[in-house]
Design an enzyme around this catalytic site. Sequence first.
Site, PDB file in Angstrom:
ATOM      1  N   SER A  41       0.847  -1.188   0.000  1.00  0.00           N
ATOM      2  CA  SER A  41       0.000   0.000   0.000  1.00  0.00           C
ATOM      3  C   SER A  41       0.881   1.236   0.000  1.00  0.00           C
ATOM      4  O   SER A  41       1.967   1.239   0.599  1.00  0.00           O
ATOM      5  CB  SER A  41      -0.896   0.010   1.241  1.00  0.00           C
ATOM      6  OG  SER A  41      -1.562   1.251   1.372  1.00  0.00           O
TER       7      SER A  41
ATOM      8  N   TYR B  38      -2.698  -0.320  10.220  1.00  0.00           N
ATOM      9  CA  TYR B  38      -2.608  -0.664   8.799  1.00  0.00           C
ATOM     10  C   TYR B  38      -1.290  -0.162   8.217  1.00  0.00           C
ATOM     11  O   TYR B  38      -0.589  -0.894   7.502  1.00  0.00           O
ATOM     12  CB  TYR B  38      -3.792  -0.064   8.046  1.00  0.00           C
ATOM     13  CG  TYR B  38      -3.820  -0.378   6.578  1.00  0.00           C
ATOM     14  CD1 TYR B  38      -4.343  -1.577   6.119  1.00  0.00           C
ATOM     15  CD2 TYR B  38      -3.332   0.535   5.643  1.00  0.00           C
ATOM     16  CE1 TYR B  38      -4.371  -1.867   4.761  1.00  0.00           C
ATOM     17  CE2 TYR B  38      -3.355   0.253   4.289  1.00  0.00           C
ATOM     18  CZ  TYR B  38      -3.877  -0.951   3.846  1.00  0.00           C
ATOM     19  OH  TYR B  38      -3.896  -1.225   2.490  1.00  0.00           O
TER      20      TYR B  38
ATOM     21  N   LYS C  82       1.701  -2.517   6.567  1.00  0.00           N
ATOM     22  CA  LYS C  82       2.124  -2.406   5.173  1.00  0.00           C
ATOM     23  C   LYS C  82       3.567  -1.908   5.052  1.00  0.00           C
ATOM     24  O   LYS C  82       4.265  -2.243   4.082  1.00  0.00           O
ATOM     25  CB  LYS C  82       1.163  -1.495   4.406  1.00  0.00           C
ATOM     26  CG  LYS C  82      -0.234  -2.077   4.238  1.00  0.00           C
ATOM     27  CD  LYS C  82      -0.226  -3.376   3.441  1.00  0.00           C
ATOM     28  CE  LYS C  82      -1.634  -3.872   3.154  1.00  0.00           C
ATOM     29  NZ  LYS C  82      -1.667  -5.102   2.325  1.00  0.00           N
TER      30      LYS C  82
END
Length: 281
Positions: free
Chosen positions: A145, A158, A162
Site C-alpha cells: 500500500s 494498517y 504495510k
Amino acid sequence: MTHHPAIVPGTVAVVTGGASGIGLAAARRFAAAGMQVVIADLPGPALDAAQQALSTDGHTVHAQPTDVSCRADIVALRAAAQALGPVSVVMSNAGREGGGGLFAGEEVWRATLETNLWGAIHCTQVFAPDMIAGSAPGAIICTGSKQGITLPPGDTAYNVSKAALKALTESLSHDLVQQTAGRVSAHLLIPGFTFTGLTRARGVEEKPEAAWSAEQVADYMMERLAAGDFYILCPDNEVDTATDRKRMLWAAGDVAENRPALSRWHPDHADAFRAYMAEEG
C-alpha cells in the site's frame, strides 16, 4: 500479451484474498493465461461465489478455505496447490484495514498484523523454499500500500503492517536474487485508490470517479510483471505516478534532511511541502 516467465500454461498460481477485489481480478488474469488457479480466502459464500464466477468463464479454478494468519492453513494450501501441478506464482494479497488509530485495542492491532504481515510471512516461508529448490521461473507478489510508504496519519495499525510488508518483500527480493539469480522474483504491488470490498465496507456502493477498478489494477500488475518491475506503483484516476513519486521522495527526505516525522502533515512544514509539490519536474 507478453507475460512474466512464471506465468505459463500448466503451472499453478495461488492467490490469497482471492474471493474479491484485486485478488479475484488477478486470479482471473492468471486463469486466462492458461494457469491452474487456487483462490484462498476465508470460508463462506464469497469464496464459493468467486470460484463459481471464475469457473463460469471456462477456467479451472480451485477454492481453498484459508485463514492466512494460521500457518497450518497455509501448509494445507500449499499441499492443495501442489496436487494440481508445479506452483510458479504466489500472490500474497489477503489484507484487512486496521482502524482506530495508534491507540486502537490490542485485538485490532493483532488482527491487522496477523493478516497483513504474518499472512505474507507464512506464504513466503511455506512456498518459497520449494520454488527456490526448483529449476523453473517463479514469482512471489505481495500486495502492499502507498500508506506503507508515506504513512498518512489515521490508520496506524494498517500503516505499520504495510510498512513491514514492504521491508519483508524487499528482503525477499534480495534473497531470491542471491539464491536463484532472478529465476524466482519478488514484486511489491502498490495499488492506488481502488474500488474493492474494503471500499464497500465503508458504505461506498458505487465506484468513485477517482478510483481505479480492481480489474485495472490487475491489468497494470500483469503489464509491469512482464516488464520485470519490483515496485508496481499503480496510479488511479486522481493521482498520477509523478505525484506519487514526489510524495514518496518527500517522505524519504524526512530522514535525509532531519525533518520532523511525517513532516508533510506537520504545521511547520506544510507550506514547504505545498511549494515542493507545486514545483515542476
